[in-house]
Design a protein around this motif. Sequence first.
Motif, PDB file in Angstrom:
ATOM      1  N   ASP A  10      14.929   8.819   5.644  1.00  0.00           N
ATOM      2  CA  ASP A  10      13.911   9.868   5.622  1.00  0.00           C
ATOM      3  C   ASP A  10      13.815  10.649   6.928  1.00  0.00           C
ATOM      4  O   ASP A  10      13.249  11.746   6.947  1.00  0.00           O
ATOM      5  N   ASP A  65       0.520   7.809   9.803  1.00  0.00           N
ATOM      6  CA  ASP A  65      -0.326   6.807   9.145  1.00  0.00           C
ATOM      7  C   ASP A  65      -0.772   7.242   7.754  1.00  0.00           C
ATOM      8  O   ASP A  65      -1.882   6.936   7.320  1.00  0.00           O
ATOM      9  N   GLY A  66       0.100   7.961   7.056  1.00  0.00           N
ATOM     10  CA  GLY A  66      -0.194   8.386   5.694  1.00  0.00           C
ATOM     11  C   GLY A  66       0.702   7.664   4.707  1.00  0.00           C
ATOM     12  O   GLY A  66       1.363   6.680   5.043  1.00  0.00           O
ATOM     13  N   GLU A  67       0.720   8.177   3.494  1.00  0.00           N
ATOM     14  CA  GLU A  67       1.585   7.646   2.447  1.00  0.00           C
ATOM     15  C   GLU A  67       2.947   8.334   2.535  1.00  0.00           C
ATOM     16  O   GLU A  67       3.034   9.499   2.932  1.00  0.00           O
ATOM     17  N   ALA A  68       3.991   7.626   2.153  1.00  0.00           N
ATOM     18  CA  ALA A  68       5.329   8.219   2.157  1.00  0.00           C
ATOM     19  C   ALA A  68       5.323   9.519   1.369  1.00  0.00           C
ATOM     20  O   ALA A  68       4.801   9.580   0.255  1.00  0.00           O
ATOM     21  N   ASP A  70       3.706  12.254   2.282  1.00  0.00           N
ATOM     22  CA  ASP A  70       2.585  13.127   2.670  1.00  0.00           C
ATOM     23  C   ASP A  70       3.091  14.204   3.606  1.00  0.00           C
ATOM     24  O   ASP A  70       3.872  13.925   4.523  1.00  0.00           O
ATOM     25  N   GLU A 112       5.678  12.391   6.125  1.00  0.00           N
ATOM     26  CA  GLU A 112       5.608  10.950   6.367  1.00  0.00           C
ATOM     27  C   GLU A 112       6.823  10.259   5.751  1.00  0.00           C
ATOM     28  O   GLU A 112       7.072  10.384   4.545  1.00  0.00           O
ATOM     29  N   GLU A 114       9.225   7.053   4.493  1.00  0.00           N
ATOM     30  CA  GLU A 114       9.067   5.703   3.931  1.00  0.00           C
ATOM     31  C   GLU A 114      10.007   4.742   4.640  1.00  0.00           C
ATOM     32  O   GLU A 114       9.657   3.604   4.912  1.00  0.00           O
ATOM     33  N   LYS A 125      10.252   9.274  -2.900  1.00  0.00           N
ATOM     34  CA  LYS A 125       8.958   9.906  -2.592  1.00  0.00           C
ATOM     35  C   LYS A 125       9.118  11.024  -1.560  1.00  0.00           C
ATOM     36  O   LYS A 125       8.495  12.083  -1.680  1.00  0.00           O
TER      37      LYS A 125
END
Length: 142
Positions: A10, A65-68, A70, A112, A114, A125
């Motif tokens: 990523d 510090d978010g979701e993959a 984001d 963000e 993963e 994602k």
Amino acid sequence: MGVGNELKCDDGIGPYIIKELKKENIEDDDRIMFIDAQTVPENFTGKIRKENPSHLIIVDACLMDGEAGDMKIVDKDDFANIGISTHSMSLSFFVRYLEQDTDFKIIFVGIEPESMDYADEPTPKVEKAACEFVNILKGIIL
């Protein structure tokens, strides 16, 4: 400008997005330029200054510090608080350098990650977020 290491999953999302945009033949418009900066955005400062764009959009993977997947527009003053990464020059320094004696708007978009393990494809994602970003840009440009 896409920034990142394509060999680290990523982390390569910036260059991945540039490659996807180039497939759309948008760059035929003289007002648009895509730069696949990989891990050395500083190598393109001369080209950017010469072109003197109205806007420079930089996209890179960053730990927020978010979701993959984001996506977030990151204020340059917040660069110190997020994990931007594998590049030989800090992006905050890069942006400050470009801002000297220029008046174009610099927008930094963080995605963000993963995984930053060795792999040559983004995770699903993050790839989905990249496709959304490409579609947003196409909608603005076209």
